[in-house]
Design a protein around this motif. Structure first.
Motif, PDB file in Angstrom:
ATOM      1  N   ALA A 298     -17.839  -8.583  15.033  1.00 40.91           N
ATOM      2  CA  ALA A 298     -16.671  -9.071  15.772  1.00 40.91           C
ATOM      3  C   ALA A 298     -15.781  -7.917  16.214  1.00 40.91           C
ATOM      4  O   ALA A 298     -15.291  -7.904  17.351  1.00 40.91           O
ATOM      5  CB  ALA A 298     -15.881 -10.064  14.929  1.00 40.91           C
ATOM      6  N   ILE A 299     -15.580  -6.949  15.334  1.00 44.83           N
ATOM      7  CA  ILE A 299     -14.761  -5.792  15.705  1.00 44.83           C
ATOM      8  C   ILE A 299     -15.390  -5.084  16.903  1.00 44.83           C
ATOM      9  O   ILE A 299     -14.721  -4.796  17.898  1.00 44.83           O
ATOM     10  CB  ILE A 299     -14.586  -4.833  14.509  1.00 44.83           C
ATOM     11  N   GLY A 300     -16.691  -4.806  16.818  1.00 43.75           N
ATOM     12  CA  GLY A 300     -17.380  -4.131  17.914  1.00 43.75           C
ATOM     13  C   GLY A 300     -17.419  -4.972  19.176  1.00 43.75           C
ATOM     14  O   GLY A 300     -17.178  -4.474  20.278  1.00 43.75           O
TER      15      GLY A 300
ATOM     16  N   THR B 277     -23.542 -18.036  23.741  1.00 43.82           N
ATOM     17  CA  THR B 277     -22.435 -19.001  23.718  1.00 43.82           C
ATOM     18  C   THR B 277     -21.373 -18.612  24.742  1.00 43.82           C
ATOM     19  O   THR B 277     -20.901 -19.461  25.506  1.00 43.82           O
ATOM     20  CB  THR B 277     -21.814 -19.094  22.308  1.00 43.82           C
ATOM     21  N   ILE B 278     -21.011 -17.347  24.776  1.00 46.87           N
ATOM     22  CA  ILE B 278     -20.012 -16.886  25.749  1.00 46.87           C
ATOM     23  C   ILE B 278     -20.506 -17.124  27.177  1.00 46.87           C
ATOM     24  O   ILE B 278     -19.743 -17.562  28.040  1.00 46.87           O
ATOM     25  CB  ILE B 278     -19.664 -15.398  25.520  1.00 46.87           C
ATOM     26  N   LEU B 279     -21.785 -16.865  27.401  1.00 44.40           N
ATOM     27  CA  LEU B 279     -22.335 -17.044  28.744  1.00 44.40           C
ATOM     28  C   LEU B 279     -22.324 -18.508  29.204  1.00 44.40           C
ATOM     29  O   LEU B 279     -22.178 -18.772  30.397  1.00 44.40           O
ATOM     30  CB  LEU B 279     -23.759 -16.500  28.821  1.00 44.40           C
ATOM     31  N   ILE B 280     -22.468 -19.446  28.270  1.00 44.17           N
ATOM     32  CA  ILE B 280     -22.515 -20.852  28.684  1.00 44.17           C
ATOM     33  C   ILE B 280     -21.135 -21.503  28.778  1.00 44.17           C
ATOM     34  O   ILE B 280     -21.025 -22.608  29.302  1.00 44.17           O
ATOM     35  CB  ILE B 280     -23.450 -21.703  27.793  1.00 44.17           C
ATOM     36  N   VAL B 281     -20.101 -20.833  28.283  1.00 39.95           N
ATOM     37  CA  VAL B 281     -18.742 -21.364  28.434  1.00 39.95           C
ATOM     38  C   VAL B 281     -18.291 -21.065  29.862  1.00 39.95           C
ATOM     39  O   VAL B 281     -18.154 -19.889  30.229  1.00 39.95           O
ATOM     40  CB  VAL B 281     -17.762 -20.761  27.409  1.00 39.95           C
TER      41      VAL B 281
ATOM     42  N   TRP C  12     -10.141 -15.642  24.663  1.00 40.74           N
ATOM     43  CA  TRP C  12     -10.088 -15.614  23.205  1.00 40.74           C
ATOM     44  C   TRP C  12     -10.712 -16.857  22.592  1.00 40.74           C
ATOM     45  O   TRP C  12     -11.356 -16.783  21.544  1.00 40.74           O
ATOM     46  CB  TRP C  12      -8.655 -15.411  22.730  1.00 40.74           C
ATOM     47  N   GLY C  13     -10.535 -18.004  23.247  1.00 43.72           N
ATOM     48  CA  GLY C  13     -11.137 -19.240  22.748  1.00 43.72           C
ATOM     49  C   GLY C  13     -12.654 -19.192  22.788  1.00 43.72           C
ATOM     50  O   GLY C  13     -13.331 -19.612  21.838  1.00 43.72           O
ATOM     51  N   ALA C  14     -13.201 -18.682  23.895  1.00 43.31           N
ATOM     52  CA  ALA C  14     -14.659 -18.564  24.014  1.00 43.31           C
ATOM     53  C   ALA C  14     -15.208 -17.583  22.977  1.00 43.31           C
ATOM     54  O   ALA C  14     -16.265 -17.828  22.379  1.00 43.31           O
ATOM     55  CB  ALA C  14     -15.038 -18.120  25.422  1.00 43.31           C
TER      56      ALA C  14
ATOM     57  N   LEU D  57     -15.117 -19.331  19.573  1.00 43.98           N
ATOM     58  CA  LEU D  57     -16.198 -20.308  19.524  1.00 43.98           C
ATOM     59  C   LEU D  57     -17.541 -19.605  19.326  1.00 43.98           C
ATOM     60  O   LEU D  57     -18.368 -20.032  18.509  1.00 43.98           O
ATOM     61  CB  LEU D  57     -16.223 -21.148  20.809  1.00 43.98           C
ATOM     62  N   ALA D  58     -17.750 -18.532  20.052  1.00 45.32           N
ATOM     63  CA  ALA D  58     -19.009 -17.791  19.951  1.00 45.32           C
ATOM     64  C   ALA D  58     -19.226 -17.260  18.536  1.00 45.32           C
ATOM     65  O   ALA D  58     -20.335 -17.347  17.997  1.00 45.32           O
ATOM     66  CB  ALA D  58     -19.025 -16.644  20.953  1.00 45.32           C
ATOM     67  N   PHE D  59     -18.185 -16.740  17.919  1.00 43.27           N
ATOM     68  CA  PHE D  59     -18.312 -16.237  16.544  1.00 43.27           C
ATOM     69  C   PHE D  59     -18.584 -17.369  15.568  1.00 43.27           C
ATOM     70  O   PHE D  59     -19.380 -17.224  14.637  1.00 43.27           O
ATOM     71  CB  PHE D  59     -17.057 -15.467  16.126  1.00 43.27           C
ATOM     72  N   ALA D  60     -17.944 -18.501  15.762  1.00 38.68           N
ATOM     73  CA  ALA D  60     -18.166 -19.646  14.878  1.00 38.68           C
ATOM     74  C   ALA D  60     -19.613 -20.140  14.983  1.00 38.68           C
ATOM     75  O   ALA D  60     -20.266 -20.404  13.965  1.00 38.68           O
ATOM     76  CB  ALA D  60     -17.178 -20.770  15.209  1.00 38.68           C
TER      77      ALA D  60
END
Length: 181
Positions: free
Chosen positions: A53-55, A125-129, A143-145, A148-151
């Motif tokens: 997540a940091i990276g 996940t980010i790509l499909i949002v 930030w929401g995407a 969500l992607a991390f979750a």
């Protein structure tokens, strides 16, 4: 997992003390089959996710702020996710006294599959949002995407880590160095 917690035992190996429980109380109770359960897998996944997540955030922030397109931004985010993901394990393992060369081997063995799965899932996940890759740093969608992607990556990667740990692979190889239980 606690990065600052280093597991050092007077025994060279956990098998050395498998036959004797006298005088140890519950000190070693977590080394049995339960140590390969969902809790250990979740902690291992959280460990990888933190570094990734940091990276990833750093890469997304840099790429977005420089106005880069989707591909170079994601490439930078993925490279930085691997660097930071591995660095968390390297820090803990070298702090436990392992030489850097050996620590790199441990980090590669412990983290590669976990980080790879995590990166595939969170980037997909980010790509499909809708609109996520075009969102700006000041947009809630950005930030929401990402959240969500991390979750989603956490949910998908935890069973992978459970499977690896159950076979003595993945974060199981770091157990003696930095205390994932």
């Amino acid at each position: 997992m606690t990065l600052g917690h280093s597991m050092r035992h007077d025994h060279a190996d956990h098998a050395d003390h498998a036959d004797h429980s006298h005088g140890h109380g519950d000190h070693h109770a977590d080394h049995g089959p339960a140590a390969t359960g969902w809790g250990m897998a979740a902690r291992a996944t959280l460990h990888c996710l933190t570094g990734c997540a940091i990276g990833e955030v750093l890469g997304m922030v840099i790429g977005t702020s420089l106005g880069w397109g989707t591909a170079p931004t994601m490439a930078l985010a993925i490279v930085l996710a691997f660097i930071f993901g591995y660095s968390f394990t390297l820090y803990a393992v070298t702090r436990a006294g392992v030489a850097l060369g050996a620590a790199i081997g441990v980090a590669l063995a412990a983290d590669t599959l976990s980080i790879t799965v995590m990166e595939i899932v969170d980037n997909a996940t980010i790509l499909i949002v809708p609109g996520a890759m075009d969102a700006h740093l000041s947009d809630a969608l950005f930030w929401g995407a990402l959240a969500l992607a991390f979750a989603v990556a956490f949910v998908v990667t935890t069973p992978v880590n459970k499977w690896l740990i159950g076979r003595g692979k993945g974060h199981a190889v770091t157990h003696r160095y930095h205390g994932i239980r």
